[in-house]
Design an enzyme around this catalytic site. Structure first.
Site, PDB file in Angstrom:
ATOM      1  N   HIS A   1       0.815  -1.205   0.000  1.00  0.00           N
ATOM      2  CA  HIS A   1       0.000   0.000   0.000  1.00  0.00           C
ATOM      3  C   HIS A   1       0.858   1.267   0.000  1.00  0.00           C
ATOM      4  CE1 HIS A   1      -3.818   2.030   0.808  1.00  0.00           C
ATOM      5  NE2 HIS A   1      -3.145   2.832   1.610  1.00  0.00           N
TER       6      HIS A   1
ATOM      7  N   TYR B   1       4.263   0.677  -3.040  1.00  0.00           N
ATOM      8  CA  TYR B   1       4.004   0.397  -4.457  1.00  0.00           C
ATOM      9  C   TYR B   1       5.062  -0.545  -5.034  1.00  0.00           C
ATOM     10  CZ  TYR B   1       0.503   4.082  -4.292  1.00  0.00           C
ATOM     11  OH  TYR B   1      -0.611   4.826  -3.991  1.00  0.00           O
TER      12      TYR B   1
ATOM     13  N   LYS C   1      -7.747  13.796  -6.735  1.00  0.00           N
ATOM     14  CA  LYS C   1      -7.203  12.446  -6.591  1.00  0.00           C
ATOM     15  C   LYS C   1      -8.328  11.475  -6.274  1.00  0.00           C
ATOM     16  CE  LYS C   1      -3.653   9.778  -4.442  1.00  0.00           C
ATOM     17  NZ  LYS C   1      -3.375   9.275  -3.116  1.00  0.00           N
TER      18      LYS C   1
ATOM     19  N   SER D   1      -8.715   4.281  -2.950  1.00  0.00           N
ATOM     20  CA  SER D   1      -9.579   3.147  -2.596  1.00  0.00           C
ATOM     21  C   SER D   1      -9.718   3.030  -1.087  1.00  0.00           C
ATOM     22  CB  SER D   1      -8.955   1.857  -3.128  1.00  0.00           C
ATOM     23  OG  SER D   1      -7.728   1.615  -2.482  1.00  0.00           O
ATOM     24  N   HIS D   2     -10.848   2.538  -0.647  1.00  0.00           N
ATOM     25  CA  HIS D   2     -11.007   2.142   0.753  1.00  0.00           C
ATOM     26  C   HIS D   2     -11.792   0.836   0.774  1.00  0.00           C
ATOM     27  CE1 HIS D   2     -10.772   3.999   4.994  1.00  0.00           C
ATOM     28  NE2 HIS D   2      -9.585   3.778   4.512  1.00  0.00           N
TER      29      HIS D   2
ATOM     30  N   HIS E   1     -11.013  -2.623   1.506  1.00  0.00           N
ATOM     31  CA  HIS E   1     -11.055  -3.617   2.576  1.00  0.00           C
ATOM     32  C   HIS E   1     -11.809  -3.104   3.808  1.00  0.00           C
ATOM     33  CE1 HIS E   1      -7.924  -5.108  -0.076  1.00  0.00           C
ATOM     34  NE2 HIS E   1      -7.977  -6.272   0.520  1.00  0.00           N
TER      35      HIS E   1
ATOM     36  N   ASP F   1      -6.368  14.528   1.493  1.00  0.00           N
ATOM     37  CA  ASP F   1      -5.321  14.551   0.472  1.00  0.00           C
ATOM     38  C   ASP F   1      -5.409  15.816  -0.375  1.00  0.00           C
ATOM     39  OD1 ASP F   1      -3.694  12.346   0.758  1.00  0.00           O
ATOM     40  OD2 ASP F   1      -5.091  11.006  -0.262  1.00  0.00           O
TER      41      ASP F   1
ATOM     42  N   GLN G   1     -11.504   2.215  11.842  1.00  0.00           N
ATOM     43  CA  GLN G   1     -11.539   3.604  12.267  1.00  0.00           C
ATOM     44  C   GLN G   1     -12.952   4.154  12.151  1.00  0.00           C
ATOM     45  OE1 GLN G   1      -9.417   2.176   9.782  1.00  0.00           O
ATOM     46  NE2 GLN G   1      -8.302   3.960   9.096  1.00  0.00           N
TER      47      GLN G   1
ATOM     48  N   ASP H   1      -6.153   7.962 -11.328  1.00  0.00           N
ATOM     49  CA  ASP H   1      -6.595   6.578 -11.491  1.00  0.00           C
ATOM     50  C   ASP H   1      -6.570   5.862 -10.151  1.00  0.00           C
ATOM     51  OD1 ASP H   1      -4.013   5.636 -10.840  1.00  0.00           O
ATOM     52  OD2 ASP H   1      -3.390   5.831 -12.916  1.00  0.00           O
TER      53      ASP H   1
ATOM     54  N   GLY I   1      -2.954   9.130  -8.395  1.00  0.00           N
ATOM     55  CA  GLY I   1      -3.597   7.828  -8.435  1.00  0.00           C
ATOM     56  C   GLY I   1      -3.240   6.979  -7.243  1.00  0.00           C
TER      57      GLY I   1
END
Ligand code: ADP
Ligand code: MG
Lengths: 731, 229, 82, 82
Positions: A48, A51, A90, A93-94, A96, A116, A239, A492, A529
């Site tokens: 994560h 990369y 931007k 993903s969230h 999980h 962000d 959280q 992306d 991305g």
């Protein structure tokens, strides 16, 4: 130094570090890391944050254009939109967390992406969200949809940023791994953008926002691990989002940003204090000393390990100019937020953490960042599939019934049930609301606007990663062009299965190749991305889903095109070539229950030529009604235009056409509705430049008349399109 | 006309309301921070939408007890006109300036969309530019807009003509289907006995510009200007 | 001292949340659920050292903020810190 | 039978509501409020005629709908109809 003895290769493995990675950590330190340091290595070198499987490929993407101010690498991408302003955006993903706790997972996803964007100095002006759920028949789907949508709304509505668009589709490959991709677009003065590179020895490091608790410790490693059947029970601490505090943090940060006190600023996202402090130090080539006793804590007895790895939300790390602490403190106190000086920048090149008088971690910054692992994982290309056309399919339904079935299908039906739970109008600048090709949000106080959309067709990417990657970018570009916007840049969010499997890595490599090619051909650079791997359960991966979020610029809000046909007697014109590609189409899936075949090929030169032609006609004011053709083909596109505007259409169907004509998903096509006078002009103008233009109908009445195939009343059409999602959710 | 807009830390329609007031009145309202204890000398106090203090506990509850609301209540009692929109309406009921409560929407979901309203009273400072019975299109965006009051209170509102707007369909029909949140008797906005305090859930400031899809909210601000200058 | 506060809707006041829960329970297959009422439960950690003063201040908090006494009832219970 | 259900956030889980209430109480002049946690209190009117079966179904309802067991704990108490 504590706990020297008990860190072993096995413990490192539990933290997700391979034997080789652990050996490298020992080598960098010249000793075995202690427990806190191990935690830091594990999150910094997680997929994560590092990369490590994707870096090699991400480097191949085009990221530059004259209007790009800041490409990938910072918190968000920045582009010049004229008039002294920049758009900052931007997508992230969230996935999980949203599967484990849909409301809070999705809510904190929105919170994270907002930070962000405002961390760079922008006031957020819009949110979007791309959602992928499992099969509607799967036992968990309804609960997940309801929680995710409520969570996105709960956060965005409270903070007062309109949620103006997105996508929502269903496929059984997401049964155990839903996707929640959130995008934020903000606007900042072009000459007041904030970056995350620390500078200035001795400058204070400030912690602001909420207190730190034991939330989501190991969230970053969770986002990098596959699920198995036990994950439901493991239920790591998730959280909880506090949008009210985020609103305070947003206003306080923007207030401080209006002064010149800030040297660098970075939100605390995944891997919290660890990644924010490390990234700031490493970007600026600085060392950093932190006194963890100063960190505002919500709970007692927190360890250094917990403080460094906590993912408590609504926190920021700021490097101030020395001596400006009191000015900054006054602002954060006004907004009733925690404020603490927790450290200083140094020239040591090391990150040194102290707690209760002891040094609890001491790590070299540059080596840790530079020797972060990078893998060139083996990859295997997906086999090429054959095209499927109308003549290849067994006719199972009449045109009329097939169209009704498609309009009422989970993927194509109206998503009103979703967007009505989002405040999509707050800030009073939403010109085009959800339900169109791209949302249009006015730049406050001006006559200009930004258009924005998210797109991806995972079934195409699955069938052919390269073409699917191209198509995602092309569709995004087309959706912006259809409103009259000039597409400027994209973000992306690349969601895939495990990169450790060759076929998944092959999908990734192929999709990147396609995205890169399209983005070059369309002058549509990638400025930010996110990669989300390991979206798989028990070895079954999701359909590869590279979500593309695009932003375009509209010069005059009174010169845009909308989807709805709202007047009688308009000529309905189709621009672009129709071959009748049914491979990997929704028609094939919904009507013939087959997911076979090659996706429609993408001709980027045509895409560009037709898109630019359409935009020029919208800008000139000749075209006010326009919709691109995508999922479900021509038939669905016309039906959507009829529903959006409330005026029917009588189709003029060419002789001898089959279901490939009605439902084929050939790319680079638009439908316009224009008055008769302009129609002739537009047709002759397009033919002059080699764009195929066909008159396919005339507007009027209150039915969609399909010619020999019968007619559908608007009210039947509406009942079908509007009925599925509420019906499903209330069942 | 001079106006003040109250700003709570979680207000998020304060700017929208300011723009709409400025557009009608030609002059920008004064923005007043919730920690202030006095108000400038104004003709109108506007309490905007948003999530004043996160809307935790109950919508509007904490805002109603903030320092500035004492001043608002005092000025209102002196006859200064007060407009509460959405969260502002919730705050006015919590502070006792208006009767009733705004409970969670009937189906428990947040709802944001255009609705139709029937103008029930046009002899107020807020609605004199509408025709009596006129049907207007104005958006709602709330989670807690389900107006409730006991039956005596309801009767009193009806008898005294203090229901300012009701939810209806495009033809003006007031029924259960045109009720977006379960409000008693489709009540969308109420007046105090002096008719100088209005609370309403719909957002007139969001449809006061044809570019945004409609202009029906504009007349409300024009009415205020007409009545108060 | 800890104050445990229960806030419930007064009888006769419509409870949309309770009603929706009852519906959802029925949809989940629970038969015969007659009525559901949803209230709030708040735990306050108070500085007071004796029960009477803790109870008095919790009551005051309910009156002034925690409950909307037009539609809600409240009940305060004091327990020693655990 | 009546089931009284208390739903509270697990220890350690952030309680934004509780935090905001504590702030508001302080602003109202209540000094020294250490912590506030807000939970839900639900009264269920159940058709079961014995305590054990009422408790079992209330527990089942908590697991399946009323509580979010990822972040919340629940406690069920059965009382005779009043
Ligand atoms: N999750 C969502 N949130 C907000 N809007 C959504 C969502 N899903 C779909 N929409 C809206 O529904 C409309 C149709 O979506 P889609 O079919 O994906 O459009 P297109 O085919 O033009 O990309 C768009 O306006 C989109 O923004
Ligand atoms: Mg489109």
């Amino acid at each position: 130094m504590q706990n020297l003895s008990n860190v072993t290769v096995e413990l490192a493995a539990e933290h997700g570090l391979t034997g080789g990675e652990f050996a490298r950590a020992v080598e960098i330190l010249g000793r075995t890391p202690n427990f806190t340091e191990l935690g830091i290595f594990s999150v910094m070198w997680s997929e994560h944050c590092s990369y490590k499987s994707s870096k090699k490929w991400l480097r191949t993407l085009p990221t530059e254009a004259p209007w790009v101010i800041c490409g990938p690498g910072e918190n968000a991408g920045v582009i010049d939109i004229g008039d002294g302003l920049a758009a900052i955006f931007k997508m992230e993903s969230h996935n999980h967390p949203s599967y484990i706790e849909p409301y809070q997972g999705a809510a904190t996803g929105v919170g994270g992406i907002l930070r962000d964007v405002f961390t760079m100095g922008a006031r957020p002006i819009a949110n979007l969200n791309a959602l992928r759920f499992g099969s509607p028949d799967h036992a968990k789907t309804r609960h997940l949809v309801s929680g995710v949508v409520a969570g996105i709304g709960g956060y965005g509505n409270c903070i007062g940023v309109p949620t103006v668009g997105g996508e929502c589709t269903f496929h059984t490959s997401y049964d155990g791994n839903i996707l929640v991709n959130a995008m934020t677009v903000g606007i900042a003065p072009k000459d007041n953008i904030f970056y995350a590179a620390a500078a200035g020895i001795g400058n204070p490091v400030i912690y602001v926002g909420s207190k730190t608790g034991r939330d989501g410790i190991h969230g970053a490693t969770m986002a990098s691990a596959e699920f198995d059947d036990q994950s439901d029970e493991k239920r790591p601490t998730v959280q909880v989002g506090d949008p009210f505090t985020e609103k305070l943090l947003l206003e306080a940060c923007l207030e401080l940003m209006a002064t010149d006190a800030i040297v660098a600023i970075q939100d605390m996202g995944a891997a919290g204090l660890t990644s924010s402090s490390f990234e700031m130090a490493s970007r600026g080539g600085m060392g950093i000393d932190l006194d963890l006793d100063q960190v505002p804590m919500r709970e007692t007895g927190m360890t250094a390990y917990e403080l460094m790895l906590s993912e408590s939300q609504e926190r920021m790390l700021i490097v101030l100019r020395a001596g400006r602490e009191d000015d900054a403190r006054a602002i954060f106190e006004k907004w009733e937020l925690d404020f603490a000086v927790i450290g200083r920048l140094t020239d040591s090149g090391r990150m040194v953490l102290k707690m209760a008088g002891d040094i609890v971690a001491d790590l070299p910054v540059a080596p840790l960042a530079e020797s972060a692992p990078e893998y060139d994982r083996p990859h295997r290309a997906s086999p090429k599939l054959d095209a499927i056309r109308g003549a290849d399919v067994i006719l199972r339904k009449s045109t009329r019934d097939a169209l009704l079935a498609l309009m009422g299908s989970p993927d194509l039906c109206s998503k009103r049930w979703i967007w009505e739970q989002y405040d999509h109008m707050v800030m009073a600048d939403t010109v085009v609301r959800p339900g169109a090709d791209a949302a249009v949000v006015r730049i406050h106080g001006s006559n200009r606007a930004l258009a924005m959309t998210t797109d991806c067709t995972p079934r195409y990417v699955f069938a052919d990663p390269v073409e699917g990657g191209k198509q995602a970018v092309a569709e995004c570009w087309r959706n912006l062009s259809a409103t009259g916007a000039k597409p400027l840049a994209i973000t992306d969010c690349l969601n895939f299965g495990s990169p450790e499997r060759e076929e998944v890595m092959g999908q990734f490599v192929g999709a990147i190749a396609g995205i890169g090619e399209a983005s070059r051909a369309l002058d549509f650079p990638i400025v930010s991305g996110n990669v989300s791997f390991y979206n798989e359960t028990n070895g079954v991966a999701i359909q590869p889903t590279p979500s593309i979020g695009g932003v375009g610029l509209i010069a005059r809000v009174d010169r845009i095109a909308r989807v709805g046909i709202n007047a009688e007697g308009l000529a309905i014109i189709l621009l672009g070539q129709t071959v009748g590609e049914l491979g990997a189409s929704l028609y094939l899936r919904e009507i013939n229950h087959s997911e076979a075949g090659a996706p429609p090929p993408v001709d980027l030169a045509q895409e560009r030529q037709i898109g630019e032609f359409v935009r020029s006609r919208i800008e000139s004011g000749d075209v006010r009604v326009c919709h691109d053709v995508s999922d479900g083909g021509l038939g669905v596109a016309v039906a959507e235009m009829v529903l959006a505007g409330g005026v029917g259409v009588t189709m003029s169907v060419p002789n001898g056409v089959d279901h490939g004509w009605w439902f084929g998903e050939d790319q680079a096509r638009y439908i316009l509705a224009v008055d008769q006078k302009s129609a002739a002009q537009i047709i002759s103008d397009s033919e002059k430049v080699g764009i195929k233009a066909t008159r396919i109908g005339t507007s009027g009445g209150s039915t969609l008349d399909l010619g020999a195939d019968g007619a559908i009343t608007l009210s039947d059409l509406r009942a079908v399109a509007e009925g599925w999602l509420p019906g499903y959710m209330n069942a | 006309m001079k106006a003040a807009v109250i700003v709570f830390p979680g207000s998020n329609c304060d700017r929208d309301l300011m723009v709409a007031l400025e557009q009608s009145a030609g002059a920008a309202p004064t923005m007043v921070w919730h920690r202030e204890t006095t108000l400038p000398d104004v003709d109108l106090i506007a309490v905007p939408g948003g999530f004043s203090y996160g809307d935790y506990l109950r919508s509007g509850a904490m805002a109603a007890r903030s320092p500035i609301m004492k001043a608002v209540v005092e000025d209102a009692r002196r006859g200064v006109a007060v407009l509460g929109v959405c969260n502002g309406f919730q705050i006015l009921t919590e502070s006792g300036l208006l009767p009733g409560v705004l409970m969670r929407n009937r189906d428990l979901r947040y709802v944001c969309r255009d609705v139709f309203l029937r103008v029930e009273q046009n002899d107020t400072p807020f609605s004199n530019k509408y025709a009596q019975g006129q049907v207007v299109k104005i958006p709602i965006a709330h989670h807690d807009g389900n107006f409730f009051i006991d039956s005596d209170g309801h009767r009193q509102l009806e008898d005294e003509g203090r229901i300012a707007f009701r939810y209806c369909d495009s033809a003006g029909l007031v029924d259960n289907r045109s009720n977006p949140n379960g409000s008693l008797a489709n009540i969308a906005g109420v007046l105090d006995p002096s008719r100088r305090i209005l609370g309403m859930m719909p957002h007139p400031e969001r449809l006061s510009d044809p570019n945004l899809g409609g202009n029906d909210g504009r007349a409300l601000f024009d009415s205020i200007l007409n009545a108060l200058s | 001292m800890k104050a445990l506060v229960h806030i419930t809707l007064k009888p006769g006041v419509l409870d949309p949340q309770g009603k929706a829960i009852a519906n959802a329970l029925t949809n989940l297959g629970f038969q015969g659920v007659n009525e559901v009422r949803q209230g709030k439960y708040i735990e306050l950690d108070l500085p007071d050292s004796d029960r009477a003063s803790a109870a008095a201040s919790a009551k005051d908090m309910c009156e002034r903020l925690l409950a909307n006494t037009v539609i809600e009832d409240y009940r305060v219970e004091i327990v020693d810190q655990t």
